[in-house]
Design an enzyme around this catalytic site. Structure first.
Site, mmCIF file in Angstrom:
data_model
loop_
_atom_site.group_PDB
_atom_site.id
_atom_site.type_symbol
_atom_site.label_atom_id
_atom_site.label_comp_id
_atom_site.label_asym_id
_atom_site.label_seq_id
_atom_site.Cartn_x
_atom_site.Cartn_y
_atom_site.Cartn_z
ATOM 1 N N CYS A 117 0.754 -1.429 0.116
ATOM 2 C CA CYS A 117 -0.211 -0.132 -0.177
ATOM 3 C C CYS A 117 0.904 1.827 -0.111
ATOM 4 O O CYS A 117 0.576 2.215 -0.270
ATOM 5 C CB CYS A 117 -1.007 0.280 1.255
ATOM 6 S SG CYS A 117 -2.380 -1.111 0.976
ATOM 7 N N HIS A 257 -3.927 7.372 2.857
ATOM 8 C CA HIS A 257 -4.029 5.834 2.182
ATOM 9 C C HIS A 257 -5.323 6.076 2.583
ATOM 10 O O HIS A 257 -5.546 6.076 4.213
ATOM 11 C CB HIS A 257 -2.644 4.643 2.668
ATOM 12 C CG HIS A 257 -3.467 4.047 2.354
ATOM 13 N ND1 HIS A 257 -3.539 3.612 0.697
ATOM 14 C CD2 HIS A 257 -3.271 2.412 2.675
ATOM 15 C CE1 HIS A 257 -3.912 1.612 0.941
ATOM 16 N NE2 HIS A 257 -3.324 1.684 2.489
ATOM 17 N N ASN A 287 -10.107 0.092 -0.640
ATOM 18 C CA ASN A 287 -8.655 0.489 -0.231
ATOM 19 C C ASN A 287 -8.361 -0.325 -1.957
ATOM 20 O O ASN A 287 -8.308 -1.389 -1.415
ATOM 21 C CB ASN A 287 -8.797 -1.009 1.241
ATOM 22 C CG ASN A 287 -6.440 -0.206 0.875
ATOM 23 O OD1 ASN A 287 -6.170 -0.171 0.233
ATOM 24 N ND2 ASN A 287 -6.298 -1.183 2.089
HETATM 25 O O1 UT7 Z 1 -3.699 -1.166 3.391
HETATM 26 C C1 UT7 Z 1 -2.627 -1.633 3.863
HETATM 27 C C2 UT7 Z 1 -2.881 -1.362 6.102
HETATM 28 N N1 UT7 Z 1 -4.354 -2.426 6.179
HETATM 29 C C3 UT7 Z 1 -5.077 -1.428 6.626
HETATM 30 O O2 UT7 Z 1 -4.480 -0.832 7.368
HETATM 31 C C4 UT7 Z 1 -5.992 -2.329 7.786
HETATM 32 C C5 UT7 Z 1 -6.081 -2.737 9.116
HETATM 33 N N2 UT7 Z 1 -6.466 -3.521 9.762
HETATM 34 C C6 UT7 Z 1 -8.491 -2.747 9.731
HETATM 35 O O3 UT7 Z 1 -8.331 -2.031 8.974
HETATM 36 C C7 UT7 Z 1 -8.943 -3.439 10.711
HETATM 37 O O4 UT7 Z 1 -8.434 -4.180 11.474
HETATM 38 C C8 UT7 Z 1 -10.040 -4.836 9.866
HETATM 39 C C9 UT7 Z 1 -11.072 -3.402 9.336
HETATM 40 C C10 UT7 Z 1 -9.819 -5.049 8.943
HETATM 41 C C11 UT7 Z 1 -11.024 -4.954 10.881
HETATM 42 O O5 UT7 Z 1 -11.589 -4.601 12.246
HETATM 43 P P1 UT7 Z 1 -11.185 -4.741 13.626
HETATM 44 O O6 UT7 Z 1 -12.653 -3.702 14.404
HETATM 45 O O7 UT7 Z 1 -10.078 -4.320 14.145
HETATM 46 O O8 UT7 Z 1 -11.408 -6.242 14.012
HETATM 47 P P2 UT7 Z 1 -11.250 -7.083 14.601
HETATM 48 O O9 UT7 Z 1 -10.661 -8.372 13.180
HETATM 49 O O10 UT7 Z 1 -10.991 -6.939 15.961
HETATM 50 O O11 UT7 Z 1 -12.902 -8.273 14.763
HETATM 51 C C12 UT7 Z 1 -13.756 -7.713 15.292
HETATM 52 C C13 UT7 Z 1 -14.927 -8.925 15.343
HETATM 53 C C14 UT7 Z 1 -14.646 -9.925 15.291
HETATM 54 O O12 UT7 Z 1 -15.277 -10.830 16.725
HETATM 55 P P3 UT7 Z 1 -15.120 -11.033 17.588
HETATM 56 O O13 UT7 Z 1 -13.650 -11.666 17.881
HETATM 57 O O14 UT7 Z 1 -14.844 -10.217 18.185
HETATM 58 O O15 UT7 Z 1 -16.002 -12.033 18.140
HETATM 59 C C15 UT7 Z 1 -14.170 -10.701 13.902
HETATM 60 O O16 UT7 Z 1 -14.642 -11.934 13.939
HETATM 61 O O17 UT7 Z 1 -15.817 -8.777 14.335
HETATM 62 C C16 UT7 Z 1 -15.243 -10.081 13.343
HETATM 63 N N3 UT7 Z 1 -15.533 -9.017 12.434
HETATM 64 C C17 UT7 Z 1 -16.391 -10.027 11.369
HETATM 65 N N4 UT7 Z 1 -17.829 -9.011 11.645
HETATM 66 C C18 UT7 Z 1 -18.436 -8.571 10.742
HETATM 67 C C19 UT7 Z 1 -13.759 -9.782 10.726
HETATM 68 N N5 UT7 Z 1 -15.038 -9.297 10.128
HETATM 69 C C20 UT7 Z 1 -16.212 -9.127 9.963
HETATM 70 C C21 UT7 Z 1 -17.173 -8.283 8.916
HETATM 71 N N6 UT7 Z 1 -18.517 -8.396 9.241
HETATM 72 N N7 UT7 Z 1 -16.839 -7.850 7.238
#
Ligand code: UT7
Length: 334
Positions: A117, A257, A287
């Site tokens: 990225c 970004h 993204n």
């Molecule tokens: O561009 C390159 C660099 N990339 C980035 O900068 C991306 C950085 N990361 C992010 O943007 C975020 O971490 C995400 C958007 C990918 C995820 O958001 P988050 O707030 O970090 O969520 P999480 O991974 O901590 O997951 C929270 C909960 C989990 O459930 P439990 O374990 O709390 O029960 C996930 O399983 O949300 C769940 N979850 C979803 N729920 C509904 C994960 N993906 C989804 C989804 N829909 N699509």
């Protein structure tokens, strides 16, 4: 005559027509519009459908066509073409060489630049260095990614985030002190395990096993990447402002970004910039990896004024990250 700086003198952008909305994703994986919107800021993304049989070069060529038309530039004047991409058409043959030929840049040499990225951000540094060397007068930098080609549309943790698109920027010498002013670029290989596509490279060549195990799709430990992204992108933006004596009043635009609205908000907050000065189109495109920064420039081009102070910031796989301070060099003709 003053020092030669490298200024952006034209931009172009392209996104495919097909729109993949959050509602549509609700039918594909266990997710919902509210979760996606509040956690990422994304409402829809554009996809280059597989049946079109095109790669990232197609997106790149369209973005360049848009730039050439606006600038009324003869492509034979271009000296050099850089394609910043994480999804080259093929792994060995240069995508940039193909793009250069297709757009008619017959006097240019061309190569790809891969830094996930941060590809476009690093590419800005590369393009500017070639201009500052005095050897080249017109360097075309393109950020293009067909992220849908490496996304598993049964994996809700990645398929909601990424989209396809391309943007292009032309760099030319400037003797008014406009263009790229300063850069702070960093990388850390610790990131390799948190955001990657494991197979298809020399470490894990393609096999029946890798295909069966979904190793040709992008994998991301979102939570870890998020933490690194928030602290490093904000830190890079703050550093570049500090060492150039820029206060929040001096900065006209933050060009961040587009990975997650929460990361963008955290970066803006750290450098005390109002939302009205933060470029954002993540809600429409998701993204698009190497294309986020030039697509922002293409979308905001009409609002930019000669002399505006722009702070670019990016974070990506590797890890790779950094910030660039650039002074805008033109007002768009009506
Ligand atoms: O561009 C390159 C660099 N990339 C980035 O900068 C991306 C950085 N990361 C992010 O943007 C975020 O971490 C995400 C958007 C990918 C995820 O958001 P988050 O707030 O970090 O969520 P999480 O991974 O901590 O997951 C929270 C909960 C989990 O459930 P439990 O374990 O709390 O029960 C996930 O399983 O949300 C769940 N979850 C979803 N729920 C509904 C994960 N993906 C989804 C989804 N829909 N699509």
């Amino acid at each position: 005559m003053g020092k030669i700086t490298a200024a952006i003198t034209a931009v172009g952008g392209y996104v495919p027509k097909y729109v993949l909305t959050n509602k549509m994703l609700e039918e594909m994986v266990e997710t919902n519009d509210e979760w996606i919107t509040t956690r990422t800021g994304i409402r829809e993304r554009r996809i280059l459908k597989p049946e079109e049989g095109e790669g990232s070069s197609y997106l790149a060529i369209k973005a360049v066509e848009n730039l050439l038309e606006k600038k009324q530039l003869d492509p034979t004047e271009i000296d050099m073409v850089i394609v910043a991409t994480a999804t080259p058409d093929t792994l060995v043959a240069s995508t940039a060489a193909f793009v250069a030929s297709k757009i008619g840049a017959t006097n240019a040499f061309a190569y790809d630049l891969l830094a996930a990225c941060s590809s476009f951000l690093y590419g800005m540094s590369t393009a500017a260095a070639h201009i500052a060397s005095g050897h080249y007068k017109k360097v075309l930098l393109i950020g293009a990614d067909k992220m849908s080609s490496i996304i598993d549309y049964t994996d809700r943790t990645t398929c909601i985030i990424f989209g396809d698109g391309a943007g292009a920027a032309l760099f030319e010498p400037n003797d008014e002190g406009l263009g790229l002013q300063d850069q702070y670029l960093r990388s850390d290989g610790v990131g390799r395990t948190f955001l990657s596509m494991d197979a298809g490279g020399s470490l894990m060549p393609a096999s029946e096993e890798t295909v069966k195990n979904g190793k040709h799709y992008i994998y991301q430990d979102g939570r870890t990447v998020f933490k690194f992204a928030v602290s490093n992108m904000a830190d890079a933006a703050e550093r570049i402002m500090e060492r150039n004596d820029l206060t929040h009043d001096d900065v006209n635009w933050l060009v961040p970004h587009q990975a997650n609205k929460r990361i963008i908000d955290a970066t803006a907050k750290r450098v005390n910039l109002d939302h009205s000065k933060v470029m954002m189109n993540i809600q429409h495109y998701g993204n698009t990896t190497s294309a986020t920064l030039p697509l922002l420039l293409a979308d905001y081009e009409k609002k930019l004024k000669k002399g505006d102070n722009l702070v670019f910031a990016a974070f990506g796989g590797g890890f790779t990250w950094g910030a660039i301070y650039l002074r805008w060099a033109y007002n768009q003709q009506a």
